[in-house]
Design an enzyme around this catalytic site. Structure first.
Site, mmCIF file in Angstrom:
data_model
loop_
_atom_site.group_PDB
_atom_site.id
_atom_site.type_symbol
_atom_site.label_atom_id
_atom_site.label_comp_id
_atom_site.label_asym_id
_atom_site.label_seq_id
_atom_site.Cartn_x
_atom_site.Cartn_y
_atom_site.Cartn_z
ATOM 1 N N SER A 237 81.268 5.530 57.359
ATOM 2 C CA SER A 237 82.616 5.027 58.051
ATOM 3 C C SER A 237 83.576 6.102 57.485
ATOM 4 O O SER A 237 83.519 7.188 57.749
ATOM 5 C CB SER A 237 82.886 3.673 57.067
ATOM 6 O OG SER A 237 84.096 3.060 57.639
ATOM 7 N N GLU A 354 78.250 -2.856 65.130
ATOM 8 C CA GLU A 354 79.498 -2.379 63.981
ATOM 9 C C GLU A 354 80.494 -3.384 63.695
ATOM 10 O O GLU A 354 80.718 -3.963 62.674
ATOM 11 C CB GLU A 354 79.948 -0.997 64.215
ATOM 12 C CG GLU A 354 79.041 0.032 64.181
ATOM 13 C CD GLU A 354 79.081 0.621 63.045
ATOM 14 O OE1 GLU A 354 79.248 0.230 62.070
ATOM 15 O OE2 GLU A 354 78.283 1.824 62.995
ATOM 16 N N HIS A 455 78.493 -3.241 60.807
ATOM 17 C CA HIS A 455 79.057 -1.985 59.975
ATOM 18 C C HIS A 455 78.578 -1.745 58.512
ATOM 19 O O HIS A 455 78.522 -3.138 57.785
ATOM 20 C CB HIS A 455 80.754 -1.999 59.897
ATOM 21 C CG HIS A 455 81.144 -0.733 59.519
ATOM 22 N ND1 HIS A 455 80.995 0.413 60.176
ATOM 23 C CD2 HIS A 455 82.281 -0.528 58.510
ATOM 24 C CE1 HIS A 455 82.025 1.258 59.493
ATOM 25 N NE2 HIS A 455 82.537 0.687 58.474
#
Length: 547
Positions: A237, A354, A455
């Site tokens: 991320s 995600e 995610h």
């Protein structure tokens, strides 16, 4: 979780420690002290700044040094480049993590409960953590430096999910995590409002902190049992965005030899100086200061300044590196791949769904959208694109999907998958270092299975930390299987620049002709151009963005 067999060396180390404890019952105090010496139980690390005393993993196999200072405190030096710490001679305790850098509260995310390990927050926060199986033993282990997620605004290197014990033990690699300045403490561009040279790099201080940490790693590589010429930076991320940014920073050139970007290729571009200056102006206004009164802003107590950031239009959340022509001379991957890291191999990828994490948990109704609701829900995601054309094309690509499935897939492509593909395309076009593409398809059973492959799920597997991640991964044999597959691939890449392992099918380099992609699942497979929406969304949507 599959039970792992005891390694002979691990058994011997543990037995030695147990024997030492038993002997302490019958030996004299002086003999006991000799057997249970601090050097044996609590390893000493001689760093370039001074000695630190760490701990060992439960089995004694891995030496752990937490909260090791790599730069001086920035208290009283806000908005300035970090300086070396004053050297010390007596061993400093390195058994606990250092302070987190100042940041807004992140809120409680139930699936992250296993990972939460918050520390006190302070502007004295430039610390790193090390996991290694050897010290100054001449064995040149690959060094894997992890950059934490949370965008450029939150997070730290102390999360339980980032614990490097199992990765270090499994691959005989050195694992390093670190803290760096964030949000308006680390990315407030002042170049357009102040001529003071002390603040010339204020828009990229967080990234410069990471470079300082990488210099520390190079200087201390032998002491921590690693190879200074074999350093991999990896992150997820916001951490992957930081990896991508470092690939374009000339001051980072030569400090790492490989890069891994997991679900965070949104840093194809940082902010322009114009945007950065606009954010800074608003923060001065919120603080009741004249634009450019940096001394006044720097004098605010930490919590008061943090409140200013949260009350401003940025909400302490709208920060990125700034392409200031100085510390970051160009955009990292826009309009093409940076030449600074043309010779650096890249492993890049995302998780299949995600946005079921952020968009789904933020708005549970998104899991039950009707087709009538979908256009209105998608419009903010696709911007000026023809939302009906997007929906029509997606329904053709995924005829079995419901409205919520289409929404999450488009949002995932817009925010993550699309930029990962662009990054891989532009990097591979240089025809120099190899690029490898992956997608995590395994689905977690938590939240009733509705998150699918969300995610940050990859973190548990990359670090081989499923036992520390049960709130997100659930439990069962499949979880350890995924950890075995992914952690071994990451270790192989860190060691050689090639992620192929005996348990994976042949994983070719990525190029725009074949688009070979490793799909990680219980039975992994390589598929050419597996994203059915790619052509449609690359044609209809503007270049992807990060959250």
């Amino acid at each position: 979780m599959t039970k792992m067999n005891m390694h002979p060396r691990r058994f011997l180390t543990k037995a030695t420690l147990l024997l030492a404890g038993a002997m302490s019952v019958c030996l004299s105090p002086s003999a006991t002290a000799e057997v249970q010496s601090a050097d044996q139980i609590k390893p000493l690390l001689e760093t370039s700044h001074g000695p630190v005393r760490g701990t060992r993993s439960e089995d004694g196999e891995v030496m752990i040094f937490r909260g090791v200072r790599y730069a001086a405190s920035t208290e009283g030096k806000r908005f300035e480049v970090a300086q070396p710490p004053a050297p010390w001679r007596q061993p400093v305790d390195a058994s606990t993590f250092g302070n987190d850098c100042p940041q807004r509260p992140s809120g409680d995310v139930p699936v992250f409960a296993s990972w939460v390990n918050n520390q006190p927050r302070s502007e004295d926060c430039l610390f790193l953590n090390i996991w290694t199986r050897g010290q100054s033993d001449g064995k040149k282990r690959p060094i894997m430096v992890w950059l934490h997620g949370g965008g450029y605004v939150t997070g730290s290197g102390s999360s339980h999910g980032y614990d490097g014990t199992r990765l270090a033990e499994r691959g005989d690699v050195v694992v390093v995590t670190l803290n760096h300045r964030l949000n308006g403490f680390g990315y407030l561009h002042l170049g357009g409002l102040s001529d003071d040279p002390r603040y010339a790099d204020a828009g990229n201080l967080g990234s410069l902190d990471i470079i300082t940490a990488l210099k520390w790693v190079r200087a201390n590589a032998e002491a921590i049992g690693g190879d200074p010429e074999n350093v991999t930076i990896f992150g997820e991320s916001g951490g992957a965005a930081k990896v991508s940014t470092l690939m374009a920073m000339e001051k980072a050139d030569g400090l790492f030899s490989k890069a891994i970007a997991e679900s965070g290729s949104m840093s194809l571009a940082g902010f322009s100086p114009r945007i950065g200056t606009g954010i800074a102006r608003d923060i001065f206004k919120t603080a009741g200061l004249e634009p450019g009164d940096v001394a006044g802003l720097a004098a605010l107590p930490m919590d008061e300044y943090l409140k200013v950031l949260m009350d401003s239009r940025s909400r302490a959340a709208f920060f990125r590196p700034v392409a200031d022509g100085r510390s970051l001379k160009r955009q990292p991957f826009s309009p093409d791949a940076t030449p600074v890291s043309a010779d650096i191999p890249l492993l890049v990828g995302t998780n299949r769904t995600e946005m079921r994490l952020q968009a789904g948990l933020a708005d549970p109704e998104a899991f039950a959208l009707s087709w009538e609701q979908l256009p209105g829900k998608l419009k903010p995601v696709v911007g000026d694109a023809d939302v009906e054309a997007v929906i029509s094309g997606m329904r053709e690509a995924y005829p079995e999907a419901d409205a919520s499935g289409i929404y999450f897939q488009v949002a995932t492509f817009r925010n993550y998958r699309g930029t990962a593909l662009r990054q891989a395309e532009r990097k591979s076009a240089q025809n120099m270092a190899p690029v490898y593409m992956y997608r995590l398809d395994w689905e977690t059973p938590v939240e009733g299975g509705r998150l699918k492959s969300p995610h940050a799920l990859d973190i548990a597997f990359v670090f081989d930390n499923v036992a520390r991640s049960t709130s997100y991964t659930g439990t069962g044999p499949e979880q350890q299987r995924m950890a075995d597959l992914m952690s071994e691939a990451w270790i192989a890449f860190a060691r050689t620049g090639n992620p192929n392992t005996a348990d994976l099918p042949d994983w070719p380099r990525y190029n725009v002709t074949d688009r070979a992609t490793m799909l990680f699942d219980v039975e992994p497979q390589v598929v050419k151009d597996p994203d059915l929406e790619r052509e449609l969304l690359q044609r209809l949507l503007p270049e992807g963005r990060g959250l």
